[in-house]
Write a protein that holds these residues in place. Structure first.
Motif, short mmCIF file in Angstrom:
data_model
loop_
_atom_site.label_atom_id
_atom_site.label_comp_id
_atom_site.label_asym_id
_atom_site.label_seq_id
_atom_site.Cartn_x
_atom_site.Cartn_y
_atom_site.Cartn_z
N ARG A 144 0.92 -1.16 0.59
CA ARG A 144 0.26 0.31 0.30
C ARG A 144 0.55 1.18 -0.64
NH1 ARG A 144 -0.14 2.16 5.17
NH2 ARG A 144 0.66 0.60 7.16
N HIS A 145 0.02 2.31 -0.12
CA HIS A 145 1.04 3.79 -0.32
C HIS A 145 1.30 4.61 0.92
CE1 HIS A 145 1.99 7.69 -2.03
NE2 HIS A 145 1.45 8.30 -1.08
N THR A 146 2.46 5.16 0.95
CA THR A 146 2.60 5.32 1.82
C THR A 146 2.99 7.06 2.33
OG1 THR A 146 3.91 5.66 4.13
CG2 THR A 146 4.58 4.83 2.36
N SER A 147 2.41 8.07 2.51
CA SER A 147 2.69 9.01 2.67
C SER A 147 4.21 9.56 2.95
CB SER A 147 1.44 10.53 3.34
OG SER A 147 2.03 10.06 4.92
N ALA A 148 4.80 8.96 3.79
CA ALA A 148 6.27 9.39 3.93
C ALA A 148 7.08 10.62 4.43
CB ALA A 148 7.47 8.97 3.59
N LYS A 149 5.58 11.17 5.42
CA LYS A 149 5.89 12.62 5.68
C LYS A 149 6.75 12.89 6.77
CE LYS A 149 1.85 14.50 4.24
NZ LYS A 149 2.19 15.51 2.54
N SER A 150 7.22 11.72 7.34
CA SER A 150 7.65 11.50 8.51
C SER A 150 8.87 10.35 8.76
CB SER A 150 7.03 10.94 9.74
OG SER A 150 7.67 10.59 11.33
N ILE A 151 9.51 10.47 8.88
CA ILE A 151 10.99 9.80 9.05
C ILE A 151 10.53 8.34 9.18
CG2 ILE A 151 12.94 11.04 8.86
CD1 ILE A 151 13.70 10.17 11.50
N PHE A 152 9.59 8.33 10.53
CA PHE A 152 8.87 6.97 11.24
C PHE A 152 8.16 6.25 10.09
CE2 PHE A 152 10.26 9.00 14.76
CZ PHE A 152 11.30 8.10 15.46
N SER A 153 7.50 7.13 9.00
CA SER A 153 6.37 6.37 8.40
C SER A 153 6.55 5.54 7.89
CB SER A 153 6.10 7.60 6.86
OG SER A 153 5.74 9.02 7.70
N ASP A 154 5.90 4.46 7.87
CA ASP A 154 5.82 2.88 7.61
C ASP A 154 6.55 2.40 8.39
OD1 ASP A 154 4.42 0.92 6.08
OD2 ASP A 154 5.68 1.48 4.61
N ARG A 155 7.17 2.63 9.53
CA ARG A 155 8.78 1.78 9.72
C ARG A 155 8.01 1.24 11.12
NH1 ARG A 155 13.68 4.08 8.04
NH2 ARG A 155 13.51 4.42 5.44
N LEU A 156 7.42 2.12 12.05
CA LEU A 156 6.73 2.54 13.54
C LEU A 156 5.83 1.22 13.24
CD1 LEU A 156 7.49 5.18 15.56
CD2 LEU A 156 8.30 3.19 15.41
N ILE A 157 5.94 0.03 13.75
CA ILE A 157 4.79 -1.32 14.01
C ILE A 157 4.50 -2.03 15.59
CG2 ILE A 157 4.42 -3.80 13.32
CD1 ILE A 157 5.28 -1.92 10.97
N CYS A 158 3.56 -2.13 15.42
CA CYS A 158 2.95 -2.02 17.00
C CYS A 158 3.17 -3.54 17.01
CB CYS A 158 1.00 -2.22 16.50
SG CYS A 158 -0.03 -2.42 18.22
#
Length: 189
Positions: A144-158
């Motif tokens: 899926r698409h990620t906005s990547a507005k932050s360095i943590f976008s799509d990298r922090l996982i629960c």
């Protein structure tokens, strides 16, 4: 085909960012354009998406490889996936279907391909190129698409359910507080 079999690299210099044709016909690094290529690779590894990088380059008024003002995400992605930037060349990616009309198509095994290592000066190190390819694969697996507005976008996982953590901002007086919460549990936890 004989030139390709001999490992002689040719490029569409007028539409290829970072290289000029040398006096002997071999690729020579164009340092001004090479800086843009390095910037693209660096921004991608910093978490930006190809479309986000394209938007930034358009704002900076850097011309595209074709000399246009507006960048597209697909142009950035093609730069990120082109092995020529690490100094190698995969030859005969496309083949001529009809020599009269000069119609081309992607080579899907109809003709042999040749991979030439160290065929010309590299703009990007092999390590950086390989890291970008791994990151492209990692992002592609998410599906899926990620906005990547932050360095943590799509990298922090629960840690409990594996869902992405999403960024939340709460205003408090004249300050803003930022926190991350599980996207699946943002209501109940």
């Amino acid at each position: 085909r004989r030139r390709i079999a001999d490992g002689k690299v040719s490029m569409a210099y007028s539409r290829f960012l970072g290289y000029d044709r040398g006096e002997d016909g071999t690729p020579v690094v164009n340092e001004k354009e090479a800086e843009t290529v390095r910037q693209i690779y660096g921004l991608f590894l910093d978490g930006q998406t190809p479309s986000g990088i394209a938007e930034l380059l358009t704002k900076q008024r850097i011309p595209t490889p074709g000399g246009k003002e507006r960048w597209a995400g697909s142009t950035v992605k093609s730069i990120l996936t082109n092995e020529k930037y690490k100094g190698d060349a995969l030859l005969q990616k496309t083949i001529t279907v009809d020599f009269l009309s000069k119609a081309h198509k992607v080579n899907e095994g109809e003709a042999p391909q040749f991979f030439v290592e160290n065929s010309h000066p590299a703009i990007i190190s092999r390590e950086v190129y390989d890291l970008v390819q791994l990151e492209l694969q990692r992002r592609g697996k998410r599906g899926r698409h990620t906005s990547a507005k932050s360095i943590f976008s799509d990298r922090l996982i629960c840690g409990e359910c594996g869902a992405n953590m999403v960024r939340k901002t709460v205003p408090s007086g004249n300050k803003k507080y930022v926190y991350y919460v599980c996207a699946a549990h943002k209501q109940d936890k």
